[in-house]
Design an enzyme around this catalytic site. Structure first.
Site, mmCIF file in Angstrom:
data_model
loop_
_atom_site.group_PDB
_atom_site.id
_atom_site.type_symbol
_atom_site.label_atom_id
_atom_site.label_comp_id
_atom_site.label_asym_id
_atom_site.label_seq_id
_atom_site.Cartn_x
_atom_site.Cartn_y
_atom_site.Cartn_z
ATOM 1 N N ASP A 209 0.814 -1.220 0.000
ATOM 2 C CA ASP A 209 0.000 0.000 0.000
ATOM 3 C C ASP A 209 0.847 1.269 0.000
ATOM 4 O OD1 ASP A 209 -2.245 -1.619 0.226
ATOM 5 O OD2 ASP A 209 -2.289 -1.497 2.402
ATOM 6 N N ARG A 267 20.534 -16.291 -0.034
ATOM 7 C CA ARG A 267 19.190 -16.804 -0.295
ATOM 8 C C ARG A 267 18.855 -16.865 -1.780
ATOM 9 N NH1 ARG A 267 15.793 -13.708 4.548
ATOM 10 N NH2 ARG A 267 16.660 -14.953 6.256
ATOM 11 N N SER A 367 17.821 -7.501 8.016
ATOM 12 C CA SER A 367 16.573 -6.737 7.893
ATOM 13 C C SER A 367 16.113 -6.187 9.240
ATOM 14 C CB SER A 367 15.467 -7.595 7.270
ATOM 15 O OG SER A 367 15.185 -8.712 8.068
#
Length: 552
Positions: A209, A267, A367
């Site tokens: 959003d 990853r 993160s």
């Protein structure tokens, strides 16, 4: 409503920003779409990276080098250095607030290795690190007087005579559009991996959003093509099995119980190895059996619980089927090292921001550190801006426009099934804009997104009730997802190379000559999007000149 600082997003970055803006003595509101404990921060399980005084065989220089290497040359060195240098202070501050990090045999904070490095750098609380940090920060925010407003959904950025003045929101309890005036704003609303519905570890409310709103406000988005797939998630549900499992020694094997890859590589490479092995006809599993019950129950209790609840498998005695799923997004709203953006008095942090520390691929454990470090910095900078700033009027023509938009969804006649359309979008993106990509697959994905954009005008609420209308929120989220998906796919088409998490089968090599730069996407007139490639310094030059003369 009037606030000095408004923070949108209740993950670790938003909580930290709100806390530090409040500590500056200001009136602060924290806007939550739903329950703060349902954010992606709260389900981040593996840990938070830091080089501590007690850390052996590691250094700040090594942490910086690993992060830059993992980013595939796209990280901003100054931002990485600042974050890594501030990591130890973040860990001890969290500890003072009440976060109970696991301890080693000598009583020091325990650390485990994560992918992309062999160093034991990741501090943790079993495999529920994010939840513990989120809960602690939430309690601290309440204790220090931050106004926490749950069930409010941001709709737009309000300006008056081209000056920032506040935000518009949907109040979910009665579906009313309201406006908050503020002197400065922090956007910390999370990333967009949730647009891969059915193939994502993110919550259902993760729809990008904030990025869609920023793009409509003609702010720059950077590196939207870089979507990180977590290599170990449960097949069918996307439930995350933390990297902590591999850090503690779990193996990745196939149906022959043979290991075929390096479990602790980055990853992006691990996800590609797994998908390639699957395409060759193999099934892929996580093998915990050799770890033993004592270690699993002490350090990996969530992994055992998720396996039992999500797949009916006891990892003590059985192999756990896994597959990669969209997990984290490196792209976001372009920002400077101080978290400022294209709009004065508007700051960004966390996964919705392009802070410059992850580049083309994020290292596990970085993160939560990024969220804490830049969240704190955004709170400080927003407070500083608010003290110098002033309120500007809200243009209620914008409020009226948003109200009419909400009314059209509530009152219109529905023609399509929102759940089917969201699943179809997720399936299409996973197939055509997933771990492996080509020009043709991306073009197909873009064509399908444009088709869904046309169809989305026929999405309206079947249930016309205004109190906590779930359909209304779902439709708003889905339309935002389409805006973000379009930006992501167009950025992926423009980057004709393979770098980090973005792998093009038709351009398998890294092309530093043309693409060692950030993909920048802007909205121009109407719905037209423009893509350019910019280095770290070129984007910031005019801002530095303006700041210099302003200071004079």
């Amino acid at each position: 409503m009037l606030y000095d600082v408004v923070v949108v997003g209740s993950g670790i970055s938003g909580l930290y920003a709100a806390l530090y803006a409040r500590r500056a003595g200001l009136n602060v509101a924290l806007i939550c779409k739903s329950n703060p404990l349902r954010t992606n921060s709260a389900v981040a399980s593996g840990g938070i990276n830091a080089v501590l005084k007690t850390t052996r065989h590691d250094s700040i220089r090594d942490h910086v080098a690993d992060t830059i290497k993992g980013s595939d040359k796209l990280a901003r060195l100054s931002a990485v250095s600042a974050m890594v240098t501030g990591a130890e202070e973040i860990i001890y501050e969290l500890q003072e607030m009440g976060v109970q990090f696991d301890r080693d045999n000598e009583g020091n904070i325990a650390q485990r290795p994560f992918g992309g490095t062999k160093a034991k750098r990741t501090c943790y609380i079993a495999d529920k690190t994010g939840a513990s940090i989120t809960q602690t920060l939430l309690v601290q925010c309440r204790r220090e007087g931050v106004s926490i407003l749950q069930n409010h959904v941001m709709l737009g950025i309000a300006t008056y005579k081209e000056k920032f003045s506040g935000i518009t929101l949907l109040r979910r309890r009665d579906s009313q559009v309201i406006a908050f005036a503020c002197k400065s704003l922090v956007l910390a609303g999370g990333g967009y991996a949730g647009i891969y519905r059915g193939h994502s570890t993110n919550s259902q409310e993760s729809s990008g959003d904030i990025l869609a709103i920023a793009l409509r406000a003609k702010m720059r988005l950077a590196n939207m093509e870089f979507v990180q797939f977590h290599p170990t998630t449960l097949i069918g549900s996307g439930t995350l099995i933390s990297e902590a499992a591999r850090g503690e020694g779990a193996y990745i094997v196939d149906e022959r119980e043979e290991r075929f890859t390096d479990e602790l590589q980055t990853r992006d490479k691990l996800s590609r190895d797994i998908v390639k092995h699957q395409l060759e006809g193999h099934r892929v599993y996580l093998d915990f059996r050799h770890l033993g019950e004592e270690l699993i129950d002490k350090k990996l209790p969530s992994a055992r619980k998720h396996a039992l609840n999500g797949a009916g498998i006891d990892i003590l005695t059985e192999l756990l089927p896994i597959t990669p799923s969209a997990h984290y997004t490196m792209g976001g709203i372009w920002s400077r090292n101080d978290t400022s953006t294209d709009i004065p008095n508007l700051f960004v942090c966390g996964e919705c921001a392009y802070s410059g520390v992850h580049g083309a691929n994020r290292l596990g454990g970085n993160s939560l550190l990024e969220a804490a470090y830049f969240g704190r910095l955004a709170g400080l900078e927003a407070a500083k801006a608010a003290k110098k700033g002033e309120y500007h009027p809200i243009d209620y023509a914008l409020v009226d426009k948003e109200s009419r938009y909400v009314e059209s969804i509530l009152e219109g006649e529905n023609r399509f099934n929102i759940n089917t359309m969201r699943r179809n979008l997720g399936n299409n993106l996973y197939t055509n804009a997933g771990v492996f990509r080509t020009h043709d697959s991306l073009a197909s994905a873009l064509e399908y997104v444009h088709y869904l954009m046309k169809m989305s005008s026929g999405l309206c609420c079947i249930n016309k009730e205004r109190s906590d209308n779930v359909e209304l929120l779902s439709i708003i989220e889905f339309r935002n997802s389409l805006t973000v998906a379009e930006a992501m796919i167009m950025s992926a088409l423009a980057r004709e190379e393979s770098r980090g998490s973005h792998y093009r089968n038709d351009f398998p090599q890294c092309d530093d000559k043309q693409y060692e730069a950030n993909t920048i996407i802007r909205r121009l007139a109407g719905t037209f999007l423009r893509i350019t490639f910019e280095g770290h310094l070129s984007s910031d030059w005019w801002h530095r000149i303006r700041e210099f003369f302003h200071a004079k």
